[in-house]
Design an enzyme around this catalytic site. Structure first.
Site, PDB file in Angstrom:
ATOM      1  N   ASN A   1       0.794  -1.220   0.000  1.00  0.00           N
ATOM      2  CA  ASN A   1       0.000   0.000   0.000  1.00  0.00           C
ATOM      3  C   ASN A   1       0.829   1.274   0.000  1.00  0.00           C
ATOM      4  OD1 ASN A   1       0.478  -1.221   2.684  1.00  0.00           O
ATOM      5  ND2 ASN A   1      -0.331   0.720   3.448  1.00  0.00           N
TER       6      ASN A   1
ATOM      7  N   GLY B   1     -14.006  -2.210  -0.351  1.00  0.00           N
ATOM      8  CA  GLY B   1     -14.740  -1.470  -1.370  1.00  0.00           C
ATOM      9  C   GLY B   1     -14.235  -0.076  -1.648  1.00  0.00           C
ATOM     10  N   HIS B   2     -13.781   0.620  -0.617  1.00  0.00           N
ATOM     11  CA  HIS B   2     -13.457   2.040  -0.820  1.00  0.00           C
ATOM     12  C   HIS B   2     -12.133   2.260  -1.527  1.00  0.00           C
ATOM     13  CE1 HIS B   2     -10.482   3.049   2.487  1.00  0.00           C
ATOM     14  NE2 HIS B   2     -10.842   1.834   2.846  1.00  0.00           N
TER      15      HIS B   2
ATOM     16  N   THR C   1     -27.028  -8.232  10.786  1.00  0.00           N
ATOM     17  CA  THR C   1     -27.773  -7.890   9.572  1.00  0.00           C
ATOM     18  C   THR C   1     -26.837  -7.314   8.519  1.00  0.00           C
ATOM     19  OG1 THR C   1     -29.748  -7.415  10.885  1.00  0.00           O
ATOM     20  CG2 THR C   1     -29.679  -6.503   8.661  1.00  0.00           C
TER      21      THR C   1
ATOM     22  N   CYS D   1      -3.580   4.674   7.749  1.00  0.00           N
ATOM     23  CA  CYS D   1      -3.849   4.111   9.074  1.00  0.00           C
ATOM     24  C   CYS D   1      -2.779   4.475  10.098  1.00  0.00           C
ATOM     25  CB  CYS D   1      -3.973   2.589   8.975  1.00  0.00           C
ATOM     26  SG  CYS D   1      -5.302   2.079   7.886  1.00  0.00           S
TER      27      CYS D   1
END
Length: 392
Positions: free
Chosen positions: A152, A201-202, A238, A326
């Protein structure tokens, strides 16, 4: 230039308009709980199943091998912790590299405190894992190898197929953190002997807060979150239906335009690297020149403090970073740059720029001129640079 120049796509990407459009109905119209038996719920369940099929198709995997998570960090945590628990009777030894994302490294630290033994293999000066050292590190009690697909910070792409072959040869599970690579590079889990793979996803113009973990059928993995029977009983709660739908739309978009996007990003990458190397002295390109993500550019500038460089670029409307988002609150130099052999004082002067297909040469020209101006200004204030010039 009044608008923002965004060069930090490795940290996060802009959610694509078509992704937002795909998500909207699942907030206001198709909002049923997928576990419900009435039609409003079954519509959500169908949408989840379709995305699972889409993702599986991009990896050469089966639909029931895809498990949705809240992102890449959760997927990494799940893979490592669950294997450590499920395979404890075989052994407690895990192999990883010194340049992994902290979602893997900090999980390994946690596992060490709980009885596991971790071997951190070295990388070469370009950030490529040393395969001979990796294979020599395997022991009878080794249960997992976890090596990222592409780094990264410096963009280096690992020899994943060869690592997978080593793992398979020694009957050791192989996990790869593919958060930066998925959607940028074609990946086939069978061809690379990958047993588990994390993605988010991002990083590919999808929404934040959604990702997935690929788990090869037959791998003994226990539940990560306990409660209901969602995700075939392995991750309760959920489902984030709008997020999953958005992830699916982002995946379809990324894989449909991958070839075209790669060509555009490579052209911009070469242009940016070429200008910086030609026009700014005492700089170093970090990462492998060829085996790197098409959108990654990482330089270290001697006699420059990276944080000052970032702040001054921000004042000109340029968004970049010094490494992983991060660890942006840390004053320590990048563990990745230290692992490839850079001394602290040079590692501190690093700048990561990660491109997308919407960036233009005009933006890069403005950026290079800004970097030249700022680097000159910072070096003029540096007593180390003054001493260096006198000695030269």
């Amino acid at each position: 230039m009044s608008r923002i120049i965004y060069l930090d796509n490795a940290a996060t990407t802009k959610t694509a308009p078509e992704v937002v459009q795909a998500m909207l109905p699942y907030f206001t119209e198709n909002y049923g709980n997928p576990s419900s038996i009435y039609s409003l719920g079954t519509e959500s369940k169908k949408a989840i199943s379709q995305v699972r099929e889409t993702i599986a198709g991009t990896l050469g995997a089966a639909n029931n091998e895809i498990y949705f998570t809240a992102g890449g960090s959760e997927a990494d945590n799940w893979a490592l912790k669950a294997v450590a628990e499920a395979y404890a009777s075989k052994g407690k030894h895990i192999i990883t590299s010194k340049i992994e994302h902290h979602a893997v490294l900090h999980t390994c630290e946690y596992l060490e405190k709980n009885g596991c033994e971790i071997t951190y293999v070295n990388v070469d000066e370009n950030g490529i894992v040393k395969l001979d050292e990796l294979e020599k590190a395997i022991r009878p009690d080794t249960i997992l190898i976890s090596i990222m697909y592409a780094n990264n910070e410096i963009g280096t792409i690992q020899p994943i197929k060869e690592i997978g072959e080593i793992a398979r040869k020694h009957n050791v599970l192989f996990h790869t953190d593919a958060v930066q690579a998925y959607g940028q590079l074609p990946i086939n889990v069978d061809e690379c002997s990958i047993d588990m793979l994390s993605a988010s996803g991002h990083k590919l113009n999808g929404p934040k807060g959604i990702g997935f973990l690929y788990i090869r059928k037959g791998i003994k993995i226990r539940s990560f979150i306990h409660g209901g029977q969602q995700e075939r009983g392995r991750r309760a709660g959920t489902e984030n239906v709008p997020g999953i739908v958005g992830l699916g739309a982002a995946v379809e978009r990324a894989f449909s335009m991958m070839e075209e996007k790669t060509v555009k990003e490579r052209e911009l990458q070469d242009y940016l690297i070429g200008r910086i190397e030609a026009e700014i002295p005492y700089c170093r390109l970090n990462g492998d020149r060829e085996k790197r993500l098409p959108n990654n550019v990482n330089f270290s500038f001697r006699f420059v403090e990276g944080e000052s460089l970032l702040i001054m670029l921000d004042m000109k409307g340029i968004c970049a970073s010094s490494g992983s988002a991060c660890t942006s609150g840390s004053l320590d130099p990048s563990h990745v740059l230290l692992a490839i052999g850079l001394p602290h004082e040079i590692a501190h002067g690093s700048l990561r720029m990660s491109l997308n297909e919407e960036n233009t040469k005009e933006e890069l020209d403005f950026t290079v001129e800004a970097i030249k101006e700022i680097v000159t200004k910072l070096r003029d204030m540096s007593p180390l640079y003054e001493d260096f010039v006198k000695k030269k």
